[in-house]
Design a protein around this motif. Structure first.
Motif, short mmCIF file in Angstrom:
data_model
loop_
_atom_site.label_atom_id
_atom_site.label_comp_id
_atom_site.label_asym_id
_atom_site.label_seq_id
_atom_site.Cartn_x
_atom_site.Cartn_y
_atom_site.Cartn_z
N ILE A 12 55.46 27.16 -33.26
CA ILE A 12 54.88 28.36 -32.81
C ILE A 12 53.39 28.04 -33.25
O ILE A 12 52.59 28.49 -32.48
N GLY A 13 53.05 27.44 -34.03
CA GLY A 13 51.58 26.67 -34.34
C GLY A 13 51.04 26.07 -33.29
O GLY A 13 49.91 26.29 -32.82
N ALA A 14 51.98 25.29 -32.97
CA ALA A 14 51.50 24.30 -31.77
C ALA A 14 51.38 25.15 -30.55
O ALA A 14 50.15 24.97 -29.78
N ALA A 15 51.97 25.82 -30.20
CA ALA A 15 51.97 26.88 -29.01
C ALA A 15 50.57 27.67 -29.24
O ALA A 15 49.83 27.93 -28.35
N ALA A 16 50.42 28.42 -30.40
CA ALA A 16 49.30 28.99 -30.65
C ALA A 16 48.05 28.26 -30.59
O ALA A 16 47.07 28.76 -29.91
N LEU A 17 47.99 26.68 -30.78
CA LEU A 17 46.86 26.04 -30.67
C LEU A 17 46.74 25.50 -29.25
O LEU A 17 45.52 25.47 -28.50
N GLY A 18 47.68 25.78 -28.35
CA GLY A 18 47.76 25.53 -26.94
C GLY A 18 46.82 26.47 -26.24
O GLY A 18 46.39 26.36 -25.23
N MET A 31 44.92 18.06 -29.61
CA MET A 31 45.24 17.03 -30.74
C MET A 31 45.79 17.86 -31.86
O MET A 31 46.63 17.19 -32.64
N LEU A 32 45.23 18.97 -32.03
CA LEU A 32 45.98 19.82 -33.16
C LEU A 32 47.19 20.27 -33.21
O LEU A 32 48.06 20.03 -33.88
N ALA A 33 47.54 20.73 -31.75
CA ALA A 33 48.83 21.07 -31.44
C ALA A 33 49.75 19.74 -31.41
O ALA A 33 50.95 20.01 -32.01
N VAL A 34 49.29 18.51 -31.15
CA VAL A 34 50.19 17.49 -31.27
C VAL A 34 50.57 17.16 -32.95
O VAL A 34 51.54 16.86 -33.04
N GLY A 35 49.69 17.33 -33.66
CA GLY A 35 49.70 17.23 -34.84
C GLY A 35 50.67 18.24 -35.49
O GLY A 35 51.49 17.95 -36.47
N ALA A 36 50.57 19.60 -35.04
CA ALA A 36 51.66 20.38 -35.52
C ALA A 36 53.00 20.08 -34.84
O ALA A 36 54.23 20.44 -35.56
N ALA A 55 51.57 14.87 -42.44
CA ALA A 55 51.59 14.43 -41.31
C ALA A 55 50.64 15.14 -40.18
O ALA A 55 50.14 14.72 -39.36
N PHE A 56 50.58 16.45 -40.22
CA PHE A 56 49.95 17.17 -39.42
C PHE A 56 48.48 16.72 -39.34
O PHE A 56 47.79 16.62 -38.56
N VAL A 57 47.97 16.65 -40.75
CA VAL A 57 46.66 16.38 -40.92
C VAL A 57 46.29 14.97 -40.46
O VAL A 57 45.25 14.61 -39.66
N VAL A 58 47.15 13.93 -40.69
CA VAL A 58 46.82 12.48 -40.36
C VAL A 58 46.91 12.38 -38.73
O VAL A 58 46.25 11.64 -38.16
N VAL A 59 47.94 12.93 -38.15
CA VAL A 59 48.06 12.88 -36.60
C VAL A 59 46.97 13.57 -35.91
O VAL A 59 46.19 12.90 -35.02
N SER A 60 46.53 14.70 -36.49
CA SER A 60 45.38 15.46 -35.86
C SER A 60 44.14 14.74 -36.06
O SER A 60 43.22 14.57 -35.10
N VAL A 61 43.75 14.17 -37.19
CA VAL A 61 42.56 13.43 -37.53
C VAL A 61 42.55 12.17 -36.70
O VAL A 61 41.49 11.83 -36.09
N ALA A 62 43.57 11.45 -36.78
CA ALA A 62 43.84 10.16 -35.85
C ALA A 62 43.47 10.32 -34.32
O ALA A 62 42.76 9.37 -33.83
N LEU A 63 44.11 11.40 -33.92
CA LEU A 63 43.79 11.83 -32.45
C LEU A 63 42.34 12.09 -32.32
O LEU A 63 41.69 11.61 -31.38
N ILE A 64 41.74 12.97 -33.12
CA ILE A 64 40.53 13.41 -32.93
C ILE A 64 39.62 12.01 -33.08
O ILE A 64 38.63 11.61 -32.24
N GLY A 65 39.63 11.34 -34.18
CA GLY A 65 38.92 10.29 -34.14
C GLY A 65 39.07 9.07 -33.15
O GLY A 65 37.94 8.38 -32.97
#
Length: 143
Positions: A12-18, A31-36, A55-65
Motif C-alpha cells: 500500500i505504501g509503494a502504491a501511495a508513493l507511485g 525509487m522509494l516505492a521500490v524500497g517499499a 531494507a526500505f532505507v538501504v534500497v531507497s538510498v542506494a537507488l537514489i544514490g
C-alpha cells in the motif's frame, strides 16, 4: 487493521508513493516505492520490522544514490539524433537561383529554401554546391 499482514502495508505504501511519482514526474518517488516493495518482500518472508525498515532505507538510498546521477547525466547530454533545423546545419545544398548577400534559392534536403550568403560580398551561381552554416527563420545561411 491488525489482521492485515505487514507486507500488504508495504505494498500500500509503494502504491501511495507511485501516485506522486505519476503526478509530479519525480523519479525519487519511484525509487522509494521500490524500497517499499523490498520491505514487502522481506515482510512476506517473515523478517521482523527492523529488517524491513532497514531494507526500505538501504534500497531507497542506494537507488537514489546510483540511479539519480546516471539519469541526470543522460538528461544533460545532447540528443544523438538531430532533428528539425539542427539536422540541416552542416548539410550541403545545390544553388537553384544565384545566392548572394541579399538572397537566392537552394535545394536542401529535397526542399527549396530561400538562402543568403554568410559573406555579403560573396555570390554562388546556379548548380554550385554550398554548405549550410545556420538557419534563420526560413532562410538558410550558406558558405
Amino acid at each position: 487493521m491488525n489482521d492485515i499482514d505487514a507486507w500488504v502495508w508495504w505494498l500500500i505504501g509503494a502504491a501511495a508513493l507511485g501516485i506522486p511519482l505519476v503526478v509530479t514526474a519525480m523519479p525519487e518517488f519511484g525509487m522509494l516505492a521500490v524500497g517499499a516493495v523490498a520491505g514487502a518482500i522481506l515482510a512476506g518472508l517473515g523478517f521482523g520490522v527492523v529488517v524491513q525498515v532497514l531494507a526500505f532505507v538501504v534500497v531507497s538510498v542506494a537507488l537514489i544514490g546510483v540511479v539519480r546521477p546516471i539519469a541526470a547525466r543522460h538528461g544533460a547530454q545532447r540528443p544523438q539524433l538531430l532533428s528539425g533545423v539542427e539536422a540541416l546545419k552542416g548539410k550541403q545544398a545545390v544553388v537553384l537561383e544565384r545566392v548572394d548577400g541579399s538572397g537566392g534559392r537552394i535545394k536542401l534536403a529535397g526542399e527549396v529554401w530561400s538562402a543568403r550568403a554568410l559573406d555579403a560580398g560573396r555570390a554562388y551561381e546556379v548548380g554550385q554546391e554550398v554548405d549550410v552554416v545556420e538557419i534563420e527563420g526560413a532562410t538558410a545561411i550558406v558558405i
